[in-house]
Design a protein around this motif. Structure first.
Motif, PDB file in Angstrom:
ATOM      1  N   HIS A 123      15.730   6.908   2.146  1.00 19.11           N
ATOM      2  CA  HIS A 123      14.368   6.961   2.705  1.00 19.11           C
ATOM      3  C   HIS A 123      13.396   6.092   1.921  1.00 19.11           C
ATOM      4  N   ASP A 124      13.923   5.328   0.976  1.00 25.93           N
ATOM      5  CA  ASP A 124      13.129   4.389   0.182  1.00 25.93           C
ATOM      6  C   ASP A 124      11.974   5.085  -0.553  1.00 25.93           C
ATOM      7  N   ARG A 165       0.852  -1.195   0.000  1.00 29.91           N
ATOM      8  CA  ARG A 165       0.000   0.000   0.000  1.00 29.91           C
ATOM      9  C   ARG A 165       0.880   1.234   0.000  1.00 29.91           C
ATOM     10  N   ARG A 166       0.287   2.312  -0.381  1.00 36.11           N
ATOM     11  CA  ARG A 166       1.027   3.570  -0.359  1.00 36.11           C
ATOM     12  C   ARG A 166       1.296   3.990   1.072  1.00 36.11           C
ATOM     13  N   ARG A 167       2.488   4.498   1.275  1.00 33.86           N
ATOM     14  CA  ARG A 167       2.812   5.036   2.601  1.00 33.86           C
ATOM     15  C   ARG A 167       2.222   6.426   2.714  1.00 33.86           C
ATOM     16  N   ARG A 168       1.872   6.784   3.894  1.00 33.82           N
ATOM     17  CA  ARG A 168       1.393   8.139   4.181  1.00 33.82           C
ATOM     18  C   ARG A 168       2.514   8.874   4.907  1.00 33.82           C
ATOM     19  N   ASP A 224       7.760  14.829   8.366  1.00 34.51           N
ATOM     20  CA  ASP A 224       8.723  13.885   7.800  1.00 34.51           C
ATOM     21  C   ASP A 224       9.183  14.337   6.407  1.00 34.51           C
ATOM     22  N   LYS A 225       8.248  14.832   5.616  1.00 36.61           N
ATOM     23  CA  LYS A 225       8.610  15.336   4.282  1.00 36.61           C
ATOM     24  C   LYS A 225       9.601  16.489   4.412  1.00 36.61           C
ATOM     25  N   LEU A 226       9.312  17.418   5.336  1.00 40.69           N
ATOM     26  CA  LEU A 226      10.188  18.572   5.522  1.00 40.69           C
ATOM     27  C   LEU A 226      11.565  18.143   6.023  1.00 40.69           C
TER      28      LEU A 226
END
Length: 122
Positions: free
Chosen positions: A39-40, A9-12, A17-19
């Motif tokens: 970060h895969d 499934r897609r990770r959320r 975390d994105k920043l």
């Protein structure tokens, strides 16, 4: 190595975390492909997050509102003898509510002090 035994499934990703990943990729000498691999994620996703950041669509959701803290200014010369070097080496002392004490020289770079205080607030 990651072994997936079920349906993938897609990770959320949280905005924080994105920043954090974007900040890592923005470091001098950092390679986008290496950061993405670590970060895969794909390089394309990293570039997409960068575009979102530039457009203002990616921000930290719970950024604390700036607040004013009480400041106490004391005259050290009036209350206690001062060493002769105190006049040539003025210091700024910041006492945080949790008891943390930060002492810096008056010539400290504002950006550096801001980074230190932001880390202490976490």
């Amino acid at each position: 190595m990651e072994i997936i035994t079920g349906v993938e499934r897609r990770r959320r990703w949280r905005a924080e975390d994105k920043l954090r990943v974007l900040a890592e990729a923005a470091q001098p000498g950092a390679r986008t492909s290496e950061v993405a691999r670590r970060h895969d994620i794909s390089r394309g996703l990293l570039w997409y997050w960068r575009r979102q950041l530039r457009q203002g669509r990616l921000t930290a959701p719970h950024a604390p509102e700036p607040l004013f803290l009480p400041v106490q200014v004391s005259d050290a010369a009036a209350s206690a003898p001062v060493a002769p070097t105190a006049a040539t080496d003025p210091r700024i002392e910041i006492a945080l509510p949790d008891g943390t004490l930060v002492r810096v020289g008056a010539d400290v770079d504002a950006a550096a002090l801001r980074r230190v205080l932001s880390v202490l607030r976490r």
